[in-house]
Write a protein that holds these residues in place. Structure first.
Motif, short mmCIF file in Angstrom:
data_model
loop_
_atom_site.label_atom_id
_atom_site.label_comp_id
_atom_site.label_asym_id
_atom_site.label_seq_id
_atom_site.Cartn_x
_atom_site.Cartn_y
_atom_site.Cartn_z
N LYS A 61 0.88 -1.25 -0.07
CA LYS A 61 -0.13 -0.11 -0.18
C LYS A 61 0.86 1.17 0.14
N GLU A 62 0.43 2.20 -0.91
CA GLU A 62 1.08 3.48 -0.96
C GLU A 62 0.51 4.35 -0.13
N GLY A 63 0.94 5.63 0.18
CA GLY A 63 0.19 6.72 1.15
C GLY A 63 -0.72 7.43 0.45
N ASN A 64 -0.90 7.41 -0.64
CA ASN A 64 -1.91 7.88 -1.51
C ASN A 64 -3.18 7.13 -1.60
N GLY A 65 -3.21 5.92 -1.19
CA GLY A 65 -4.37 5.38 -1.08
C GLY A 65 -4.36 4.21 -2.32
N ALA A 66 -3.34 4.11 -2.87
CA ALA A 66 -3.04 3.16 -4.17
C ALA A 66 -2.09 2.03 -3.93
N VAL A 67 -2.28 0.90 -4.46
CA VAL A 67 -1.52 -0.38 -3.98
C VAL A 67 -0.70 -0.78 -5.33
N ILE A 68 0.22 -1.25 -5.20
CA ILE A 68 1.16 -1.96 -6.04
C ILE A 68 0.99 -3.57 -6.00
N VAL A 69 0.56 -4.21 -7.22
CA VAL A 69 0.39 -5.40 -6.94
C VAL A 69 1.24 -6.19 -7.95
N ASN A 70 1.83 -7.60 -7.45
CA ASN A 70 2.60 -8.40 -8.46
C ASN A 70 3.75 -7.93 -8.67
N ARG A 71 4.70 -7.53 -7.75
CA ARG A 71 5.91 -7.25 -7.87
C ARG A 71 6.58 -8.57 -7.61
N LYS A 72 7.03 -9.24 -8.98
CA LYS A 72 7.76 -10.48 -8.69
C LYS A 72 8.48 -10.90 -9.97
N LEU A 73 9.24 -12.24 -10.07
CA LEU A 73 9.60 -12.70 -11.40
C LEU A 73 8.45 -13.43 -12.39
N GLN A 74 8.33 -12.58 -13.34
CA GLN A 74 6.97 -12.94 -14.45
C GLN A 74 7.44 -14.35 -14.97
N PHE A 75 8.70 -14.35 -15.98
CA PHE A 75 9.06 -15.62 -16.17
C PHE A 75 10.63 -15.35 -16.48
N THR A 76 11.32 -16.56 -16.71
CA THR A 76 12.65 -16.69 -17.04
C THR A 76 12.75 -17.39 -18.52
N LEU A 77 13.73 -16.69 -19.48
CA LEU A 77 14.07 -17.65 -20.69
C LEU A 77 15.26 -18.31 -20.23
N GLU A 78 15.20 -19.44 -19.88
CA GLU A 78 15.98 -20.35 -19.34
C GLU A 78 17.43 -20.57 -20.15
N GLU A 79 17.24 -20.82 -21.37
CA GLU A 79 18.26 -21.08 -22.18
C GLU A 79 18.57 -20.09 -23.37
N ALA A 80 18.27 -18.66 -23.08
CA ALA A 80 18.15 -17.57 -23.93
C ALA A 80 19.54 -17.64 -24.70
N HIS A 81 20.62 -17.97 -24.04
CA HIS A 81 22.00 -18.07 -24.79
C HIS A 81 22.75 -19.04 -24.36
N ARG A 82 23.82 -19.46 -24.99
CA ARG A 82 24.79 -20.30 -24.53
C ARG A 82 26.22 -19.82 -23.80
N GLY A 83 26.13 -18.57 -23.79
CA GLY A 83 27.29 -18.02 -22.94
C GLY A 83 26.36 -16.57 -21.91
N GLU A 84 27.43 -16.12 -21.55
CA GLU A 84 27.17 -14.70 -20.70
C GLU A 84 26.34 -13.72 -21.58
N VAL A 85 25.23 -13.48 -21.19
CA VAL A 85 24.40 -12.41 -21.82
C VAL A 85 24.97 -11.03 -21.55
N SER A 86 25.54 -10.23 -22.72
CA SER A 86 26.09 -9.18 -22.27
C SER A 86 25.46 -7.84 -22.46
N ARG A 87 24.08 -8.04 -23.11
CA ARG A 87 23.04 -6.89 -23.21
C ARG A 87 21.81 -7.53 -23.54
N VAL A 88 20.98 -6.83 -23.03
CA VAL A 88 19.58 -7.05 -23.11
C VAL A 88 18.94 -5.39 -22.99
N HIS A 89 18.00 -5.45 -23.99
CA HIS A 89 17.48 -4.04 -24.39
C HIS A 89 16.14 -3.98 -25.01
N PHE A 90 15.17 -3.33 -24.26
CA PHE A 90 13.77 -3.13 -25.06
C PHE A 90 13.94 -2.19 -26.00
#
Length: 177
Positions: free
Chosen positions: A64-93
């Protein structure tokens, strides 16, 4: 304000989703040294009156925030388990797009699109090369001293390569797929 802890080693890159769907799916992506990409839900704001907590469930994902609003679902949504075979150096939206680009030490770049109804990602396209040193590269097929400028066919621009990583690759220097 809050903290997340990811598996797979240190965080190597962070990016935030900025397209129109970020209102519904406010995601942050973090990459790790083991080739995984974690997508975190930063939470959605709702008014207290909109919350129906009569079910008796645990409210561990509600703040709950002070202004009467709430924040819901701060969590790990999903993991791309084998996105790469090495260290991921950059992720960018990409700004204003439901697109995420990742690059890694495995000499691979991948484009992910967030177009599923639940907000999850799927691999849209990727380009990769040898993760080790190439040991032999040769043109294959057609007349190899011709070029596309000389009206040669695309098959004369095919290359076969072998690498110290144990892979054999075929690609075309004139066609990008």
């Amino acid at each position: 304000l809050f903290a997340f802890k990811q598996d797979g080693g240190q965080v190597t890159s962070l990016s935030f989703r900025t397209d129109k769907a970020a209102q519904q799916f406010p995601f942050m992506a973090s990459s790790s040294a083991d080739g995984r990409v974690h997508v975190w839900n930063l939470g959605t704001k709702s008014d207290v009156e909109d919350m129906t907590s009569d079910s008796g469930d645990s409210d561990s994902d509600i703040e709950k925030e002070g202004n009467g609003a709430v924040i819901v679902n701060r969590k790990l949504q999903f993991t791309l388990e084998e996105a790469h075979r090495g260290e991921v150096s950059r992720v960018h939206f990409m700004h204003g797009e439901p697109i995420m680009v990742t690059a890694a030490t495995d000499n691979c770049i991948k484009v992910w699109i967030f177009d599923a109804p639940d907000g999850s990602a799927r691999l849209l396209k990727s380009r990769d090369g040898h993760s080790g040193h190439p040991s032999k590269i040769r043109y294959y097929g057609g007349v190899t001293n011709s070029s596309m400028q000389d009206n040669a066919t695309a098959e004369s621009c095919e290359i076969i390569s072998s690498g110290s990583d144990g892979t054999l690759r075929s690609f075309n220097t004139a066609i990008e797929s």
